[in-house]
Scaffold this active site. Structure first.
Site, short mmCIF file in Angstrom:
data_model
loop_
_atom_site.label_atom_id
_atom_site.label_comp_id
_atom_site.label_asym_id
_atom_site.label_seq_id
_atom_site.Cartn_x
_atom_site.Cartn_y
_atom_site.Cartn_z
CD GLU A 43 29.23 36.32 19.56
OE1 GLU A 43 27.86 36.63 19.93
OE2 GLU A 43 29.25 35.00 19.54
CB CYS B 233 27.12 33.82 31.13
SG CYS B 233 28.07 34.46 29.90
CB CYS C 9 28.10 33.53 35.13
SG CYS C 9 29.28 34.66 35.88
CB CYS D 232 29.61 44.72 23.42
SG CYS D 232 29.70 43.38 24.83
CB CYS E 263 23.75 41.58 28.56
SG CYS E 263 24.73 41.12 29.89
CD GLU F 146 36.46 39.14 35.40
OE1 GLU F 146 36.90 40.37 35.68
OE2 GLU F 146 35.20 38.97 35.66
CB SER G 55 28.50 41.01 36.90
OG SER G 55 28.97 41.59 35.65
CG LEU G 56 25.96 42.57 43.56
CD1 LEU G 56 27.46 42.27 44.23
CD2 LEU G 56 25.28 43.93 44.22
CG HIS G 57 24.65 39.01 38.19
ND1 HIS G 57 24.02 39.99 37.41
CD2 HIS G 57 25.65 38.77 37.64
CE1 HIS G 57 24.69 40.21 36.44
NE2 HIS G 57 25.98 39.42 36.52
CB CYS H 72 34.50 33.49 30.00
SG CYS H 72 34.07 34.34 31.81
CB SER I 136 31.54 44.52 32.72
OG SER I 136 30.67 43.73 33.58
CG ASN J 257 19.17 39.42 27.37
OD1 ASN J 257 18.07 39.84 27.14
ND2 ASN J 257 20.41 40.03 27.51
#
Length: 350
Positions: free
Chosen positions: A103, A130, A127, A116, A342, A171, A223-225, A123, A200, A299
């Site tokens: 994608e 995601c 996460c 993007c 995202c 990743e 990406s900390l989150h 992946c 990223s 999202n």
């Protein structure tokens, strides 16, 4: 004019695609095919400036030779599906040479066109918030498959791509060799400034240091989150093997090696990581080094029931960081209505 003999022809099947090769490499290739060296520059221009999808399209080549090499792989994908959101964001499902689907998203504004790109098929990071991580990881992408995504979007929009973000499926730091090769090709061949490229990562031990050694001028985003190890490991399973303090230490090392700041991506999940005390804890972790925090309101995806925070909570979180002298901005994702935002990429038509 040099004429290629049958003995000089290589078998078409299983040949390395031409996309992603430099001018010198393409020149060497045409000479191996019995053609004069100046055809290397012609091939280079048709690949990267005109977006040729097959050698048969390159009308400056002799007709006889074009017919001979028409099936030689350039490394271009085909658009399997496309959707357009109300904000003009376009989501593409691209079919690769081995029939796998990835994608890609084209994000237009009045001033620029951002792509993007994906760096893997699927992946492995899993996460929790995601959609990509909920699917199956299959393989790394080759650098020509990354460059192809940019050229595909550029051709479809009929507009020059100005920015590329490695924030699609996968990743990037699990595929450093091909990602770095793609960065160099996008810069040197497609003509996009490295400073307009963003890589990223969720963070992998030693990989940030490894990327820093390449001395790229890209924007680097982590990406900390979460502001602490316990919460981060809950949201990002791989984080259980990489303590937050060690991740931040490697980020500081990245700044020292490259002289460039780190951007920290932080997805805001209502009642999970969006409280003022989370913002204060985050500020303490980031104090004293060259950084920027990019807040991303969540999202939604169907697999989990996380919620997006209210505007009031987003503003409160932002205000705490600003009061603590942390550079911060809020990024509202484009393409939400077509699952192109995202965290929503899953290589499906939904």
């Amino acid at each position: 004019m040099a004429i290629q003999s049958k003995d000089n022809l290589t078998k078409i099947n299983n040949q390395e695609p031409l996309l992603g090769k430099s001018l010198n490499e393409l020149t060497e290739w045409v000479q191996q095919q019995g053609q004069p060296s100046y055809r290397g520059k012609q091939l280079y221009q048709w690949l990267y400036q005109q977006g040729a999808r097959s050698l048969s399209e390159i009308t400056v080549f002799p007709k006889q030779w074009r017919e001979t090499v028409k099936d030689y792989p350039l490394g271009r994908s085909t658009i399997d599906y496309q959707s357009v959101a109300p904000d003009r964001t376009r989501k593409y499902l691209l079919r690769l040479a081995d029939d796998l689907i990835i994608e890609t998203v084209g994000i237009p504004t009045s001033k620029r066109l951002t792509v993007c790109v994906s760096s893997q098929v699927g992946c492995p990071m899993q996460c929790d918030f995601c959609a990509t991580g909920k699917g199956e990881y299959i393989r790394n992408l080759k650098h020509h498959e990354i460059v192809d995504q940019v050229l595909t979007v550029q051709a479809d929009f009929q507009e020059r791509v100005s920015n590329v973000v490695f924030m699609g499926m996968g990743e990037p730091l699990l595929n450093i060799k091909e990602v770095v090769a793609a960065v160099r090709s996008l810069n040197e061949d497609v003509g996009i400034s490295q400073r307009s490229l963003t890589i990223s990562t969720v963070g992998l031990p030693g990989r940030i240091r490894q990327l820093a050694q390449h001395q790229l001028q890209v924007t680097f985003a982590v990406s900390l989150h979460a502001p602490n190890q316990k919460l981060r490991a809950q949201l990002i399973p791989s984080a259980s093997h990489y303590p937050l303090d060690k991740l931040l230490a490697e980020c500081r090392e990245y700044v020292q090696i490259t002289g460039r700041r780190v951007t920290f991506e932080y997805i805001l999940l209502a009642e999970v990581n969006d409280l003022p005390q989370h913002a204060l804890e985050l500020a303490k972790k980031l104090r004293g080094f060259q950084t920027h925090v990019n807040l991303i309101p969540y999202n939604p995806i169907v697999e989990v029931d996380y919620q997006r925070p209210s505007q009031q909570r987003i503003e409160a979180f932002t205000e705490v960081l600003r009061r603590e002298n942390i550079a911060v901005s809020v990024r509202y994702s484009r393409g939400l209505e077509t699952d192109a935002a995202c965290g929503q990429l899953r290589a499906s038509r939904h």
